[in-house]
Design an enzyme around this catalytic site. Sequence first.
Site, PDB file in Angstrom:
ATOM      1  CB  THR A 275      -0.910  -0.021   1.247  1.00  0.00           C
ATOM      2  OG1 THR A 275      -1.650  -1.244   1.207  1.00  0.00           O
ATOM      3  CG2 THR A 275      -1.861   1.160   1.262  1.00  0.00           C
TER       4      THR A 275
ATOM      5  CG  PHE B  82      -8.783  -5.271  -1.637  1.00  0.00           C
ATOM      6  CD1 PHE B  82      -8.954  -4.017  -1.059  1.00  0.00           C
ATOM      7  CD2 PHE B  82      -8.503  -5.346  -2.987  1.00  0.00           C
ATOM      8  CE1 PHE B  82      -8.847  -2.856  -1.836  1.00  0.00           C
ATOM      9  CE2 PHE B  82      -8.396  -4.199  -3.766  1.00  0.00           C
ATOM     10  CZ  PHE B  82      -8.577  -2.942  -3.189  1.00  0.00           C
ATOM     11  CG  LEU B  83      -4.562 -10.681   0.592  1.00  0.00           C
ATOM     12  CD1 LEU B  83      -3.105 -11.129   0.662  1.00  0.00           C
ATOM     13  CD2 LEU B  83      -5.404 -11.727  -0.121  1.00  0.00           C
TER      14      LEU B  83
ATOM     15  CD  GLU C  60      -2.847  -9.746   9.986  1.00  0.00           C
ATOM     16  OE1 GLU C  60      -2.734 -10.407  11.032  1.00  0.00           O
ATOM     17  OE2 GLU C  60      -2.201  -8.713   9.768  1.00  0.00           O
TER      18      GLU C  60
ATOM     19  CG  LEU D 204     -22.963  -2.688   9.552  1.00  0.00           C
ATOM     20  CD1 LEU D 204     -24.476  -2.761   9.337  1.00  0.00           C
ATOM     21  CD2 LEU D 204     -22.498  -1.248   9.407  1.00  0.00           C
TER      22      LEU D 204
ATOM     23  CB  CYS E 209      -4.411  -2.420   7.274  1.00  0.00           C
ATOM     24  SG  CYS E 209      -3.329  -3.787   6.896  1.00  0.00           S
TER      25      CYS E 209
HETATM   26  C1  UGA Z   1      -8.075  -5.133   6.564  1.00  0.00           C
HETATM   27  C2  UGA Z   1      -9.058  -5.122   5.375  1.00  0.00           C
HETATM   28  O1  UGA Z   1     -10.293  -5.724   5.770  1.00  0.00           O
HETATM   29  C3  UGA Z   1      -8.479  -5.871   4.184  1.00  0.00           C
HETATM   30  O2  UGA Z   1      -9.364  -5.792   3.065  1.00  0.00           O
HETATM   31  C4  UGA Z   1      -7.134  -5.239   3.802  1.00  0.00           C
HETATM   32  O3  UGA Z   1      -6.519  -5.932   2.759  1.00  0.00           O
HETATM   33  C5  UGA Z   1      -6.208  -5.263   5.015  1.00  0.00           C
HETATM   34  O4  UGA Z   1      -6.824  -4.581   6.125  1.00  0.00           O
HETATM   35  C6  UGA Z   1      -4.931  -4.579   4.607  1.00  0.00           C
HETATM   36  O5  UGA Z   1      -4.973  -3.379   4.287  1.00  0.00           O
HETATM   37  O6  UGA Z   1      -3.910  -5.261   4.423  1.00  0.00           O
HETATM   38  P1  UGA Z   1      -7.437  -6.915   8.458  1.00  0.00           P
HETATM   39  O7  UGA Z   1      -6.800  -5.729   9.152  1.00  0.00           O
HETATM   40  O8  UGA Z   1      -6.668  -8.164   8.308  1.00  0.00           O
HETATM   41  O9  UGA Z   1      -7.910  -6.479   6.972  1.00  0.00           O
HETATM   42  O10 UGA Z   1      -8.730  -7.318   9.302  1.00  0.00           O
HETATM   43  P2  UGA Z   1     -10.275  -6.933   9.351  1.00  0.00           P
HETATM   44  O11 UGA Z   1     -11.058  -8.175   9.313  1.00  0.00           O
HETATM   45  O12 UGA Z   1     -10.641  -5.911   8.352  1.00  0.00           O
HETATM   46  O13 UGA Z   1     -10.428  -6.334  10.834  1.00  0.00           O
HETATM   47  C7  UGA Z   1      -9.758  -5.140  11.252  1.00  0.00           C
HETATM   48  C8  UGA Z   1     -10.210  -4.738  12.633  1.00  0.00           C
HETATM   49  O14 UGA Z   1     -11.577  -4.306  12.622  1.00  0.00           O
HETATM   50  C9  UGA Z   1     -10.157  -5.831  13.698  1.00  0.00           C
HETATM   51  O15 UGA Z   1      -9.603  -5.324  14.891  1.00  0.00           O
HETATM   52  C10 UGA Z   1     -11.595  -6.244  13.905  1.00  0.00           C
HETATM   53  O16 UGA Z   1     -11.874  -6.737  15.190  1.00  0.00           O
HETATM   54  C11 UGA Z   1     -12.305  -4.913  13.694  1.00  0.00           C
HETATM   55  N1  UGA Z   1     -13.725  -5.050  13.292  1.00  0.00           N
HETATM   56  C12 UGA Z   1     -14.047  -5.677  12.143  1.00  0.00           C
HETATM   57  C13 UGA Z   1     -14.722  -4.502  14.100  1.00  0.00           C
HETATM   58  O17 UGA Z   1     -14.453  -3.920  15.170  1.00  0.00           O
HETATM   59  N2  UGA Z   1     -16.028  -4.625  13.709  1.00  0.00           N
HETATM   60  C14 UGA Z   1     -16.376  -5.250  12.555  1.00  0.00           C
HETATM   61  O18 UGA Z   1     -17.597  -5.314  12.241  1.00  0.00           O
HETATM   62  C15 UGA Z   1     -15.366  -5.796  11.753  1.00  0.00           C
END
Ligand code: UGA
Length: 434
Positions: A123, A150-151, A153, A252, A262
């Site tokens: 990025t 857009f992966l 973890e 949500l 990220c």
């Molecule tokens: C995020 C993006 O979702 C990916 O598409 C992107 O590729 C990646 O960053 C990146 O830029 O490399 P990631 O950080 O692995 O992915 O995880 P997410 O599943 O998006 O969760 C991020 C945070 O949001 C976590 O702490 C999770 O607990 C929190 N979250 C997620 C919430 O608090 N509420 C939700 O409804 C969803």
Amino acid sequence: MFVSVIGAGYVGLVTAVGLSCLGHDVSCFESDSKKLVDLQSGKLTFFEPGLDENLKKQIESNKISFKSEFYQADFDKSQMLIIAIGTPQLENGEPDMNNINSFLQRVCKFSVKEDKVIVLKSTVPIGTGDSIKNNLFPDDKIHVVNNPEFLREGTALGDFFNQNRIIIGCDLNDGYAFEIMEELYYNLKSKSPILRMDRCSAELSKYAANAMIASRISFMNDMSEISEAFGANIDSVRASMGYDDRIGPSYLNPGAGFGGSCFTKDVNALIQLSKKKCVRHPMLSAILDSNYMQKRVPLRKIKKSIGFDLKGKKITILGLAFKPKTDDMRDAPSLVLIHDLIDHNAKITVHDPKAMDNAYSILGNKVNYGDINDYYHSFIGTDAIVLMTEWDEYKCMDVKKIKILCPKAVFIDMRNCMDENEFRKNSIQYIKVG
Ligand code: UGA
């Protein structure tokens, strides 16, 4: 196709393994010598479901190999170089481009015999691809492409094979680059639409997606505060919002604030980029302000339920990773809570199914570590149990055991993932978000 992936961090390794599974011959370059030795023997340095099995399989079938230095001979052999070098946040909020720049400074001195495509998967700030093309690789045989990832973890390999879009940012008249990128993803074509655009738009597409998703989470965290203040139930509100086609149900869930490597980094980068061009960005700043405040909510809930003086109080924290199915603790909400509790002289016991080693390297002896195979053990005599990460292991908890091991403890569910009725039935005080 012969592909070189530069950087075997999270994105680089998943991409390298994914591409080799699609049939390409992949050489992956990693400068960290310890990591390199592990990877050469098929060992992962982080936890990601499914990745280790696939890595071993691809090594055995000679579709992937790992090396340290990238030389002219590697350049000659590769049709494509995929740059997946990390761009961590600098103190001023901008991404650190030093490692990418120094790698490309070396490559631009190599002699160019045939067409090569340099793909930026990391990025990077908007304008990076254009500047690399114009300043380092003016030769027509070098094609510079932005192809953001857009992966997520925890589900990264699945995300690689089921990309909801593949973005190819290149010169709009560069047919060669576009065709070779289409060839790279040929086996995903039926599932993933390919979107062609200029490089700046591709770079902004990545930042905009992360900022948008982060804004949904911060918005819902703000709604959860309003919900709590008025005695509404945020879960009902969230469910009703998800039915609206214009909103949709994903991302949500209110919680303990978003973490990971990220969202904060990318929103900060967008803020810095906006400042440079004197562009307004009040929404971007609000996403981070709200997230900062949300990460302080668990402490507020603890104080409200067991008293403001936490000295000597025993607090058990379930879940340390920033999300389930990973051992990654970067920017994890659990760390904010733990540091706050340390400042209050509380006695802290932590548990996580996968992140205990990472936790130890960050927190050392400042906290106690629960039995990895039996988190119930850490409930004995505790005053509060705080669930910070929604691992499946916790969702199927035998709530009756809480009543036996710590009859007076409160249970604070920062992910709204437990069945409230079970707590009510067992007369345990259950506190959730919103
Ligand atoms: C995020 C993006 O979702 C990916 O598409 C992107 O590729 C990646 O960053 C990146 O830029 O490399 P990631 O950080 O692995 O992915 O995880 P997410 O599943 O998006 O969760 C991020 C945070 O949001 C976590 O702490 C999770 O607990 C929190 N979250 C997620 C919430 O608090 N509420 C939700 O409804 C969803």
